[in-house]
Scaffold this motif. Structure first.
Motif, short mmCIF file in Angstrom:
data_model
loop_
_atom_site.label_atom_id
_atom_site.label_comp_id
_atom_site.label_asym_id
_atom_site.label_seq_id
_atom_site.Cartn_x
_atom_site.Cartn_y
_atom_site.Cartn_z
N THR A 468 0.84 -1.20 0.00
CA THR A 468 0.00 0.00 0.00
C THR A 468 0.87 1.24 0.00
O THR A 468 2.03 1.21 0.40
N LYS A 490 -1.64 -1.60 -4.10
CA LYS A 490 -3.02 -1.86 -3.73
C LYS A 490 -3.47 -0.88 -2.66
O LYS A 490 -2.68 -0.11 -2.12
N SER A 512 -5.35 -3.25 -8.08
CA SER A 512 -5.86 -3.31 -6.71
C SER A 512 -5.91 -1.96 -6.04
O SER A 512 -6.21 -1.87 -4.84
#
Length: 918
Positions: A468, A490, A512
């Motif tokens: 992330t 993501k 994602s």
């Protein structure tokens, strides 16, 4: 004036009647006053020049001989004078030095200058003088030693008469439009020490008689159209220190005689057509400090004798066709500050560059280097630019990169690098550019990137990065580009204005990722269910009760929810009633605002207040009398919204008396807790009145909601006129200039009132029905004294490109100079018609950088908005453009003050009537 006319008449008639009348005239006073009468002196620098004085020796810019009391030097450099060179100067018969550089003088040169027999120095550089230089201009120049006509608009051939000035030691005719061949007689002036003919249109070969210039120290022929080979005779100029023959069409090999120039420190031959190998004897020129052979057709290997150049500071061999490996011997040049061998065909491993401790610039891009980046890169503490892009480097980026603590630009894109992006990059605290695209990087983006507050351009695209994105990235205040496309990232994008408006192409190819930018909602986090009895499970309770009991239990739960909803509604109604009652008691008699109507128009903002004081509101009228009793329902109606900025949304409404107002609902209301502070600051900037400032007419206060009531400006914003208007409704130049000038006047008045605007941008410049600009949104930063500059800058980050560099530095005081930077960007935006930052598919264009490059290359007029189709006076537009660049200096003290800007702009303005007649 009468006295002046008398002097002019005497100046004309004196040669005819002086003897017969036996007049005792001071020729110097007479000549200088006549010169003054022919020029404009906007800064009154010649105010001490009084025609009633008996002697000019105490006048500004004038020096006299202590013996004869006659004028021997006139130095008016940078006096902002305009007009023509009058005949008065020819009266100064003892004048030795004449310097009128950096003014705005125009017209042609008179051959009468040659009549001043004692003249030794003529410096007319940096003016607007034009035409050809008369053939006999230098006929009587026996005493002339220095002549500079640089940076003017002279054309035609260089006069042959220049070769008759045998005493000349320096000639500078650069940055003009001289054409034709170089007169061979000029190269026969054996006393010449400096010859600068750069930036003209001269053609042909360098005459072989250059060998006569055995006293020459500096030769600059840059940016002409010279061709053929460099003559062997250049080797006879043994005292040469600097040679610049760049940007011509010289060809062939370097003459071997050049190796005799052992005193030469600067040898610049870039952007020509030279070919063959660089000869090994280059190592004999041991005084070299700058060696620039870039942009030619040199081939073969780089000579190993480069290591002999111990004084070398700049080595640029880029854009040639060198092959083989880079010689390790070059690492002996330990005074190197800049090394550029980019865009060649050099192979092998990267050299061990750790010994070049002084290196500040290293560009090895566009070659065929292989292997790892050496760990010694961390030893280069002074390195600010490292470009290793477009090679075949592999392995991982070394953690030692964090040791290069001065790095500002790091470009490693288009290689075969793997591994993770090291977290040690966070130690490079000055980093502004980070490009690692088109590699094989893996792992997450390190959170340490968020420490790099100067970051502007980041491209991590086309890798295998995962995980992330660090939320802390939203705190970066200067981001212009953040390309993470085509990875495996993501989760949700960080918050903040930049990431909420990031180009979709910059995040594409990450399936994602979620958020509004990628048009994919993020999975919501649901709250845990409420457990009524923590000692029992829901299953045990439900199983021990009959079905009817379960039903009653569900009904009880619904009843509780209903009671909560009813209680909340009752609280809202009571709050509205209390607001109405309290407003009727505290409302000033001059206001006819219906508090109930206002409350109804903003409903939710009151109903959600948690403070008991939220039920009381206060309206204060600062200008005239406002009547909100009709039309209050539209105050904050979405249909009436004009726009939304960093500090809040703006709505338009028409009052009962037909008066239009604009109302700003502040979005920072939760941060402004004190009514006393709010009212004190609002009244301060509410009392600032000027025809070029949007008038604040009143305000409304509650702890949870603050409204600012402004005059309504009907003509829209400058942003709309520049960037959203149709092609047949282009803003003409005169209106653009008036907007710049009017805005400067408004901001100057703000600064005089000790108010920093803090958020200057084209959308905050409104245009009234008469075409006059009005500056809005000023003073709002004063409402937020508790916020540091990072939080505040995030509130106004919609002003991307306008923010001064010092916003990113915690130790620098924010002053009016920040407004000057933003105003400079605004000028460039108005003149060019381009946004401060333009996003493209894989790049970003920064307006001030683009304009600065064009101006430096002499292409200023190309920057003027193409929509004007040439309908603009270059004499205004180009100086205004350059003025904008001055305002965007990264050093705040180099930016002018706003009141100075007003004066300068008024001086630049040309009479539009004359333009139309012309």
């Amino acid at each position: 004036m009468k006295r002046l006319l008398e002097l002019i008449v005497l100046f004309v008639l004196a040669p005819l009647c002086a003897r017969c009348l036996n007049l005792s005239l001071n020729d110097d006073v007479l000549g200088l006053i006549v010169f003054k009468a022919a020029v404009e002196d906007p800064k009154q620098n010649l105010a001490t020049w009084d025609e009633d004085d008996d002697s000019p020796c105490n006048w500004t810019g004038v020096q006299c001989s202590p013996r004869s009391k006659r004028v021997v030097e006139l130095n008016l450099d940078g006096f902002s004078l305009s007009g023509r060179l009058g005949r008065g100067l020819f009266q100064l018969e003892f004048l030795q030095r004449l310097s009128l550089s950096k003014n705005n003088l125009s017209g042609n040169l008179s051959p009468n200058f040659a009549r001043v027999d004692n003249l030794q120095v003529i410096d007319l550089s940096g003016n607007n003088l034009s035409g050809t230089v008369p053939d006999d201009f230098f006929r009587q120049c026996g005493s002339l030693r220095v002549v500079s006509l640089a940076n003017n608009k002279f054309d035609g051939k260089i006069p042959d008469s220049l070769s008759s000035c045998g005493s000349l030691i320096a000639v500078n005719l650069s940055s003009n439009q001289f054409s034709g061949p170089l007169p061979s007689g000029v190269l026969s002036l054996s006393g010449l020490r400096s010859l600068d003919l750069s930036d003209n249109a001269l053609v042909g070969e360098i005459p072989k008689v250059i060998e006569n210039l055995y006293n020459l120290r500096t030769l600059n022929l840059r940016k002409n159209q010279f061709s053929s080979q460099i003559p062997d005779g250049i080797g006879s100029c043994l005292l040469l220190r600097s040679i610049d023959l760049s940007e011509n069409s010289f060809s062939g090999n370097l003459p071997q005689t050049m190796q005799k120039l052992v005193l030469c420190s600067d040898l610049i031959l870039s952007r020509n057509l030279f070919e063959g190998n660089i000869p090994e004897w280059i190592g004999e020129m041991k005084s070299l400090e700058t060696l620039d052979f870039s942009g030619n057709n040199f081939t073969g290997h780089i000579p190993t004798t480069m290591g002999n150049l111990q004084y070398l500071k700049v080595l640029n061999l880029s854009s040639n066709a060198f092959t083989d490996s880079f010689p390790e011997s070059a690492m002996k040049c330990q005074n190197l500050l800049a090394l550029d061998i980019s865009h060649n065909f050099i192979m092998g491993n990267l050299p061990a560059i750790g010994s070049l401790a002084k290196l500040q610039f290293l560009n090895l891009s566009g070659n065929s280097f292989v292997g790892p980046i050496p760990e010694t890169i961390g030893d280069l503490k002074a390195l600010s630019v490292l470009d290793l892009s477009r090679n075949r480097l592999n392995e991982s980026i070394p953690k030692a990169i964090g040791g290069a603590v001065s790095l500002m630009e790091l470009k490693l894109d288009e290689n075969f690098l793997g591994g993770e992006l090291p977290s040690s990059i966070g130690h490079c605290s000055f980093l502004t550019t980070l490009f690692t695209s088109h590699n094989n990087l893996t792992g997450p983006i390190p959170a340490e990137l968020a420490k790099l507050s100067y970051l502007r351009n980041v491209d991590l695209s086309f890798n295998n990065l995962n995980g992330t994105l660090p939320k802390q990235l939203s705190n970066l205040p200067n981001l212009l580009l953040f390309n993470i496309s085509h990875n495996d990232l993501k989760g949700e994008l960080p918050g903040g204005v930049f990431f909420n408006t990031i180009s979709p192409s910059s995040v594409a190819g990450n399936p994602s990722l979620c958020g509004s930018v990628v048009n994919k909602s993020c999975p919501s986090v649901l709250p845990k269910p409420i457990v009524l009895d923590p000692n029992s499970t829901s299953d045990s309770i439900s199983s021990s009760l009959p079905p009817s009991t379960n039903l009653r239990r569900n009904r009880n739960i619904l009843s509780i929810s209903a009671l909560v909803a009813i209680g909340a509604a009752a609280f809202i109604i009571i709050g509205i009633i209390l607001i109405t009652i309290l407003n009727s008691r505290v409302q000033p008699p001059t206001s006819s605002l219906s508090a109930a109507a206002l409350a109804l128009s903003i409903g939710d903002d009151f109903s959600h207040s948690s403070s008991p004081d939220a039920n009381s509101g206060k309206l204060v009228v600062l200008s005239g009398e406002l009547d909100f009793s009709a039309g209050a329902h539209a105050l904050l109606n979405k249909d009436c919204e004009l726009g939304c900025g960093g500090f809040g949304a703006v709505y338009h409404t028409v009052l009962r008396d037909g008066h239009s107002v604009a109302i700003k609902k502040l979005t920072v209301s939760s941060l402004v807790k004190s009514q006393e502070d709010f009212e004190r600051e609002v009244r301060k900037f509410g009392n600032v009145r000027h025809q070029n400032l949007v008038t604040l007419e009143g305000y409304y206060w509650t702890p949870s909601l603050q409204l600012l009531i402004y005059e309504y400006v009907s003509g829209g914003s400058l942003y709309g006129l520049l960037h959203e208007a149709l092609d047949d409704n282009v803003l003409p130049w005169n209106e653009r200039f008036n907007i710049i000038l009017g805005t400067a006047k408004g901001l100057a008045h703000l600064h005089q009132s000790n108010t920093i605007h803090y958020n200057i941008k084209s959308s905050n410049i409104l245009i009234d029905c008469n075409g006059q600009p009005k500056v809005g949104d000023y003073g709002l930063a004063r409402l937020l004294p508790m916020l540091d500059r990072y939080v505040l800058s995030s509130k106004i980050q919609s002003a991307l490109g306008y923010m001064a560099p010092e916003f990113a530095c915690r130790t620098v005081k924010i002053t009016e100079k920040c407004d000057m930077y933003a105003f400079g960007i605004l000028i460039l935006e108005i003149v060019t018609g381009k946004r401060p930052v333009e996003y493209m598919e894989d790049d970003v264009a920064v307006l001030c950088d683009m304009v600065r490059v064009a101006v430096d290359e002499g292409r200023a007029e190309e920057c003027i908005d193409s929509k004007l189709r040439g309908n603009f006076p270059a004499a205004e537009a180009v100086p205004v453009l350059k003025l904008g660049l001055i305002c965007t200096s990264h050093v705040p003290s180099n930016r002018p003050e706003m009141r100075e800007m007003v004066k300068i702009l008024e001086m630049i303005k040309c009479p539009s009537e004359l333009q139309e007649l012309g």
